[in-house]
Design an enzyme around this catalytic site. Structure first.
Site, mmCIF file in Angstrom:
data_model
loop_
_atom_site.group_PDB
_atom_site.id
_atom_site.type_symbol
_atom_site.label_atom_id
_atom_site.label_comp_id
_atom_site.label_asym_id
_atom_site.label_seq_id
_atom_site.Cartn_x
_atom_site.Cartn_y
_atom_site.Cartn_z
ATOM 1 N N GLU A 184 -7.440 -2.288 7.592
ATOM 2 C CA GLU A 184 -6.951 -3.089 6.460
ATOM 3 C C GLU A 184 -5.930 -4.128 6.923
ATOM 4 O O GLU A 184 -5.872 -5.234 6.384
ATOM 5 C CB GLU A 184 -6.363 -2.161 5.390
ATOM 6 C CG GLU A 184 -7.447 -1.283 4.763
ATOM 7 C CD GLU A 184 -6.930 -0.287 3.736
ATOM 8 O OE1 GLU A 184 -5.861 -0.521 3.135
ATOM 9 O OE2 GLU A 184 -7.612 0.733 3.511
ATOM 10 N N HIS B 265 -7.199 5.151 7.562
ATOM 11 C CA HIS B 265 -8.503 4.844 6.962
ATOM 12 C C HIS B 265 -8.626 3.328 6.839
ATOM 13 O O HIS B 265 -7.662 2.606 7.078
ATOM 14 C CB HIS B 265 -8.653 5.501 5.577
ATOM 15 C CG HIS B 265 -7.774 4.889 4.537
ATOM 16 N ND1 HIS B 265 -6.432 5.174 4.440
ATOM 17 C CD2 HIS B 265 -8.030 3.983 3.566
ATOM 18 C CE1 HIS B 265 -5.906 4.481 3.444
ATOM 19 N NE2 HIS B 265 -6.852 3.749 2.892
ATOM 20 N N HIS C 85 -2.609 -0.238 -3.871
ATOM 21 C CA HIS C 85 -3.080 1.115 -3.542
ATOM 22 C C HIS C 85 -3.821 1.701 -4.741
ATOM 23 O O HIS C 85 -3.359 1.576 -5.884
ATOM 24 C CB HIS C 85 -1.894 2.009 -3.184
ATOM 25 C CG HIS C 85 -2.273 3.450 -3.036
ATOM 26 N ND1 HIS C 85 -2.889 3.938 -1.902
ATOM 27 C CD2 HIS C 85 -2.173 4.503 -3.888
ATOM 28 C CE1 HIS C 85 -3.118 5.236 -2.059
ATOM 29 N NE2 HIS C 85 -2.707 5.603 -3.254
ATOM 30 N N HIS D 235 -1.209 1.084 6.858
ATOM 31 C CA HIS D 235 -1.587 2.243 7.690
ATOM 32 C C HIS D 235 -2.620 1.839 8.730
ATOM 33 O O HIS D 235 -3.287 0.810 8.589
ATOM 34 C CB HIS D 235 -2.169 3.331 6.783
ATOM 35 C CG HIS D 235 -3.235 2.788 5.875
ATOM 36 N ND1 HIS D 235 -4.527 2.605 6.292
ATOM 37 C CD2 HIS D 235 -3.171 2.312 4.607
ATOM 38 C CE1 HIS D 235 -5.221 2.062 5.301
ATOM 39 N NE2 HIS D 235 -4.423 1.863 4.268
ATOM 40 N N ASP E 15 0.862 -1.186 0.000
ATOM 41 C CA ASP E 15 0.000 0.000 0.000
ATOM 42 C C ASP E 15 0.895 1.232 0.000
ATOM 43 O O ASP E 15 2.134 1.116 -0.053
ATOM 44 C CB ASP E 15 -0.934 -0.044 1.229
ATOM 45 C CG ASP E 15 -2.196 0.773 1.021
ATOM 46 O OD1 ASP E 15 -2.297 1.517 0.029
ATOM 47 O OD2 ASP E 15 -3.102 0.685 1.886
HETATM 48 ZN ZN LIG Z 1 -3.773 2.894 -0.003
#
Ligand SMILES: [Zn+2]
Length: 272
Positions: free
Chosen positions: A131, A115, A60, A104, A8
């Site tokens: 995630e 997020h 991503h 993240h 990502d």
């Molecule tokens: Zn991403």
């Protein structure tokens, strides 16, 4: 030893705000080169530690960030969108481990660019996940353990809460959702390489993250319009007077696919 890398961008060295994340944004070209730097650091260390095959899934945005010409020669690249099991596309039970690079923290936490797909929150059997957690559970359903996560300190913290044994490489320290104290690229490369070597050295120690099946997945959306859109997916149930939609996953494929379809639909209704 077959290694699967899901890469990502929000947790990559030096990436601190949305200017780095999408084609056309001022720092995007720079951001993708930073992503290649971190991914290559993992590939190189994994290869030198005995990996026999390394698959990288560009995970991503539309999955077209990593340039094949700039990727370490030892890896193969999964690129583009749409594709089944997007961030985990091509993973199967014959991989020894998965590595999350540039990951993240989940939405609502103070991590850099925190997020979770396009959702406000996700739970699996009542456990809050972002995630990192969701994708680790998916890999666990296939019998493959998560062994390494690279990202900011908040992503590392989130990983350790759920899976204390997983090795983490911290390349930046969050100061806010859009600010960080960043390690230099050479410091990042060294940290990533050392942590990758550590993970490779004890691959047999990691256990797949297991949840009871069928699994109940609850997705909380940012607004009711998104919740209404995803009710077109068979098996979804909306909680009254809320933006939460639940589904039951019988297996790994439906676990990921239903969420992926929800994310794609939610992304078409970003108005709020
Ligand atoms: Zn991403």
């Amino acid at each position: 030893m077959r290694i699967y890398i899901s890469a990502d961008m929000e947790g990559i060295s030096g990436v601190t705000n949305p200017d780095y994340l999408q084609p056309g944004e001022p720092n995007y070209e720079y951001g993708r080169s930073l992503m290649e730097h971190n991914v290559n650091a993992v590939i190189e260390a994994a290869w030198e530690s005995g990996a026999t095959e390394i698959v990288v899934a560009d995970s991503h945005g539309s999955g077209n960030n990593l340039r094949l010409s700039r990727l370490h020669a030892a890896a193969t690249l999964i690129s583009g969108f749409p594709r089944e099991h997007y961030m985990m596309s091509g993973l199967d039970a014959n991989f020894s481990a998965v590595f999350f690079v540039g990951y993240h923290a989940r939405h609502g936490t103070p991590g850099v660019l925190s997020h979770a797909y396009w959702f406000k929150n996700m739970t699996v059997n009542g456990i809050d996940v972002g995630e990192i957690g969701f994708n680790a559970i998916y890999a666990g359903m296939l019998g493959v353990p998560l062994a390494l996560v690279t990202g900011d300190d908040r992503a590392a913290e989130e990983t350790k809460l759920l899976m204390p044994d997983v090795v983490t490489a911290v390349v930046k320290h969050a100061l806010s959702r859009t600010a960080a104290r960043c390690l230099s690229l050479e410091q990042s490369r060294k940290e990533i390489a050392e942590r990758t070597t550590e993970a490779m050295g004890r691959l047999a120690d990691f256990t797949p993250l297991k949840v009871a099946l069928p699994a109940e997945v609850s997705i909380e959306f940012f607004h009711s319009g998104q919740a209404e859109l995803v009710l077109g997916i068979a098996g979804t149930i909306r909680h009254p007077n809320s933006t939460v939609v639940t589904y039951i996953a019988e297996d790994a494929a439906s676990f990921y696919r239903t969420m992926e379809t929800m994310a794609t639909l939610a992304n078409t209704a970003r108005f709020f």
